[in-house]
Design an enzyme around this catalytic site. Structure first.
Site, PDB file in Angstrom:
ATOM      1  N   TYR A  79      43.824  28.166-117.246  1.00 51.41           N
ATOM      2  CA  TYR A  79      42.427  27.275-118.442  1.00 51.41           C
ATOM      3  C   TYR A  79      42.020  28.078-119.330  1.00 51.41           C
ATOM      4  O   TYR A  79      42.217  27.809-119.691  1.00 51.41           O
ATOM      5  CB  TYR A  79      41.769  26.226-117.325  1.00 51.41           C
ATOM      6  N   PHE A 131      48.413  18.741-149.372  1.00 44.91           N
ATOM      7  CA  PHE A 131      49.248  18.381-148.439  1.00 44.91           C
ATOM      8  C   PHE A 131      48.833  17.142-147.833  1.00 44.91           C
ATOM      9  O   PHE A 131      48.114  16.574-147.700  1.00 44.91           O
ATOM     10  CB  PHE A 131      49.420  19.629-147.208  1.00 44.91           C
ATOM     11  N   ASP A 132      50.208  16.010-148.046  1.00 46.31           N
ATOM     12  CA  ASP A 132      50.011  14.850-147.078  1.00 46.31           C
ATOM     13  C   ASP A 132      49.220  14.919-145.922  1.00 46.31           C
ATOM     14  O   ASP A 132      48.286  13.604-146.421  1.00 46.31           O
ATOM     15  CB  ASP A 132      50.990  13.940-146.717  1.00 46.31           C
ATOM     16  N   ASP A 221      44.617  26.957-146.989  1.00 48.63           N
ATOM     17  CA  ASP A 221      45.522  25.875-146.150  1.00 48.63           C
ATOM     18  C   ASP A 221      46.634  27.258-146.063  1.00 48.63           C
ATOM     19  O   ASP A 221      47.373  27.369-147.408  1.00 48.63           O
ATOM     20  CB  ASP A 221      45.886  24.410-146.868  1.00 48.63           C
ATOM     21  N   ALA A 223      49.092  27.274-144.780  1.00 53.73           N
ATOM     22  CA  ALA A 223      50.548  27.466-143.487  1.00 53.73           C
ATOM     23  C   ALA A 223      52.194  28.382-144.400  1.00 53.73           C
ATOM     24  O   ALA A 223      52.395  28.643-143.466  1.00 53.73           O
ATOM     25  CB  ALA A 223      51.126  25.770-143.907  1.00 53.73           C
ATOM     26  N   LYS A 264      55.187  26.921-139.391  1.00 54.03           N
ATOM     27  CA  LYS A 264      55.947  27.489-140.844  1.00 54.03           C
ATOM     28  C   LYS A 264      55.646  29.134-140.246  1.00 54.03           C
ATOM     29  O   LYS A 264      56.180  29.790-139.694  1.00 54.03           O
ATOM     30  CB  LYS A 264      55.264  27.366-142.248  1.00 54.03           C
ATOM     31  N   HIS A 447      59.578   5.720-146.165  1.00 53.64           N
ATOM     32  CA  HIS A 447      61.328   6.594-146.254  1.00 53.64           C
ATOM     33  C   HIS A 447      61.435   6.703-145.513  1.00 53.64           C
ATOM     34  O   HIS A 447      62.784   6.998-144.749  1.00 53.64           O
ATOM     35  CB  HIS A 447      60.923   8.111-147.538  1.00 53.64           C
TER      36      HIS A 447
HETATM   37  C1  LIG Z   1      50.800  22.761-146.609  1.00 55.16           C
HETATM   38  C2  LIG Z   1      51.110  22.177-145.009  1.00 55.16           C
HETATM   39  N1  LIG Z   1      49.710  21.783-144.848  1.00 55.16           N
HETATM   40  C3  LIG Z   1      49.503  21.069-143.986  1.00 55.16           C
HETATM   41  C4  LIG Z   1      50.948  20.924-142.565  1.00 55.16           C
HETATM   42  C5  LIG Z   1      50.512  20.307-141.887  1.00 55.16           C
HETATM   43  O1  LIG Z   1      50.341  21.121-140.393  1.00 55.16           O
HETATM   44  P1  LIG Z   1      51.583  20.078-139.177  1.00 55.16           P
HETATM   45  O2  LIG Z   1      52.726  19.598-139.948  1.00 55.16           O
HETATM   46  O3  LIG Z   1      51.857  21.330-138.076  1.00 55.16           O
HETATM   47  O4  LIG Z   1      50.458  19.329-138.800  1.00 55.16           O
HETATM   48  C6  LIG Z   1      51.854  20.881-143.352  1.00 55.16           C
HETATM   49  C7  LIG Z   1      53.274  20.772-143.040  1.00 55.16           C
HETATM   50  O5  LIG Z   1      54.487  20.274-143.157  1.00 55.16           O
HETATM   51  C8  LIG Z   1      52.157  21.889-144.943  1.00 55.16           C
HETATM   52  O6  LIG Z   1      52.827  22.266-145.225  1.00 55.16           O
END
Ligand SMILES: Cc1ncc(COP(=O)(O)O)c(C=O)c1O
Length: 457
Positions: A79, A131-132, A221, A223, A264, A447
């Site tokens: 843990y 990103f969204d 960010d 990723a 990623k 979508h």
């Molecule tokens: C550029 C970027 N930031 C953040 C994220 C969010 O990551 P997660 O899907 O692991 O929550 C993504 C996911 O596609 C991403 O492409």
């Protein structure tokens, strides 16, 4: 898709051999048509076993290496203070130079924790393009998520090398006016939302200088940091002789914090982290971590996940891997161009974006041309892609694109050849491709679940 590193050979191939295989699922056209009818012509509703080549996303869909599976067996599930945690935190700190490492179950959890501690009503967080989930988490904390992409980003056909850059002039104007409302500046590498386009190191340095001038922290960010570093090596003056690891270390040296989706460029199926320089912010984020993710030495992850990510962060910086990775998208894009199908140019790191206009020019926007191509790729060849156009963004859509995202180390060149053949076949029968109308949609993010029907003629 890679040449060998010492050059001179024409044959291109994957820089790995395969130890464990997973069968593909073959279906007939009739079976796929029945599946489309059942799901209301929405490929998100398909069972994975109904898909032959799944290009829905590059997130969490990669194949792990033998070393990662071996590391998983060494996972220490204690843990607190597990050995897997030690390996994970050492890997992240060694790469980023940031002392505080906060493990989370995926990228958006890092965003949620960070913004909960830093963003309030009236704040604005600039980014090359959010990103969204980054945008949504800032807005959830009542901040404004501001996109400042460089000018070339808006032109899908501009062959600029670093279309992922932030517009430094607009950033400077924002900081000059509202620096006190800006809790941090973000850079997303690569810039996913505009097609996996890279950010140059010069752009990162300029942003760092601005952040220093206004005493604002810079966050990355990360990723797809390794893919970004490979583009820097390929395209930016002064980096041709540097290793991906050296370039990544330089990139992170400019950051005060990093959010990471390890699904990623962590080469893992789940996981992520928040890495920070600031002691006080780290203490506050850890407190929130305990509340919603888990104890600070595992976050939302099992010890074995920490092991897979630690190993993945090393493997992703192998130049042979990165050469193959980026070459895959270039190769697929080239095959599409040869078939008369346009794509976002230049191809990004993790996906090829088809321009639906060049595939089904007879379909007007209100008939959802990119959606029509997505349906057709599945009907004709069992390929699952994603619409990035009027279905996803409504009237705000600026382009009608079809994203073919490339899972890491999963498909071989012959799979990619097959994808290209199906794209060409869809284009060849384009007059027969129907448009669509929506028969049902939810109030948000339509979508994922909307239902459609084809419109004849
Ligand atoms: C550029 C970027 N930031 C953040 C994220 C969010 O990551 P997660 O899907 O692991 O929550 C993504 C996911 O596609 C991403 O492409």
């Amino acid at each position: 898709m890679s040449g060998t590193g010492d050059g001179g050979w024409r044959t291109i191939f994957e820089p790995f051999r395969i130890k464990s295989v997973e069968p593909l699922h073959f279906t007939t056209v009739a079976e796929r048509e029945a599946a489309l009818e059942r799901t209301g012509y929405n490929v998100f509703g398909l069972a994975a076993r109904e898909v032959l080549i799944d290009l829905l996303t590059d997130s969490g869909t990669g194949a792990m290496s033998a070393e990662q599976w071996a590391a998983i067996m060494r996972g220490d599930e204690s843990y607190a203070g597990a050995e897997s945690w030690e390996r994970f935190t050492a890997a992240v700190t060694n790469l980023t130079g940031l002392a505080h490492v906060i493990p989370v179950h995926q990228g958006r959890a890092a965003e949620r924790i960070l913004f909960a501690e830093t963003v309030k009503l009236g704040d604005v967080v600039p980014n090359n393009t959010h990103f969204d989930t980054t945008r949504a988490n800032i807005e959830y904390d009542r901040g404004e998520a501001l996109d400042l992409p460089c000018e070339a980003a808006g032109d899908t056909q501009a062959e600029a090398p670093f279309k992922g850059n932030i517009d430094v002039e607009r950033l400077e104007a924002l900081l000059a006016e509202r620096a006190l409302d800006v809790p941090m500046v973000f850079l997303t590498v690569t810039n996913n939302t505009i097609g996996g386009q890279p950010v140059s190191m010069a752009n990162v340095r300029e942003v760092r200088a601005l952040c220093d001038r206004y005493e604002i922290p810079l966050f990355i960010d990360a990723a797809r940091f390794a893919e970004n570093c490979w583009f820097v090596i390929q395209r930016e003056e002064g980096y041709a002789d540097r290793t991906p690891t050296e370039v990544a270390k330089e990139l992170f040296s400019y950051a005060d914090g990093v959010t990471m989706s390890a699904k990623k460029d962590g080469l893992a199926n789940i996981g992520g982290f928040l890495a920070l320089r600031d002691d006080d912010l780290a203490a506050r984020c850890r407190a929130l971590l305990i509340l919603t993710e888990g104890f600070p030495t595992y976050g939302g992850l099992a010890g074995r996940d920490l092991e897979a990510i630690a190993q993945g962060l090393e493997e992703v910086l192998d130049p042979e891997y990165l050469r193959y990775r980026v070459r895959t998208a270039e190769y697929l894009a080239q095959r599409c161009w040869d078939a008369g199908v346009e794509t976002v140019r230049p191809p990004g790191g993790h996906a090829v974006y088809l321009d639906a206009g060049s595939m089904v020019p007879h379909l007007h926007r209100d008939r959802f041309p990119a959606h029509a191509v997505v349906v057709e790729l599945y009907r004709v060849g069992g390929i699952r892609a994603v619409e990035v156009g009027s279905v996803m963004f409504g009237p705000a859509a600026t382009h009608e694109l079809v994203r073919l995202a490339l899972p890491r180390r999963v498909y071989t060149q012959s799979h990619i050849d097959y994808v290209a053949e199906v794209v060409a076949a869809v284009r060849a029968r384009r007059e027969q491709v129907p448009g669509y109308r929506i028969t049902w949609e939810p109030p948000y993010l339509r979508h994922f679940t909307a239902r459609f029907e084809p419109i004849a003629g």
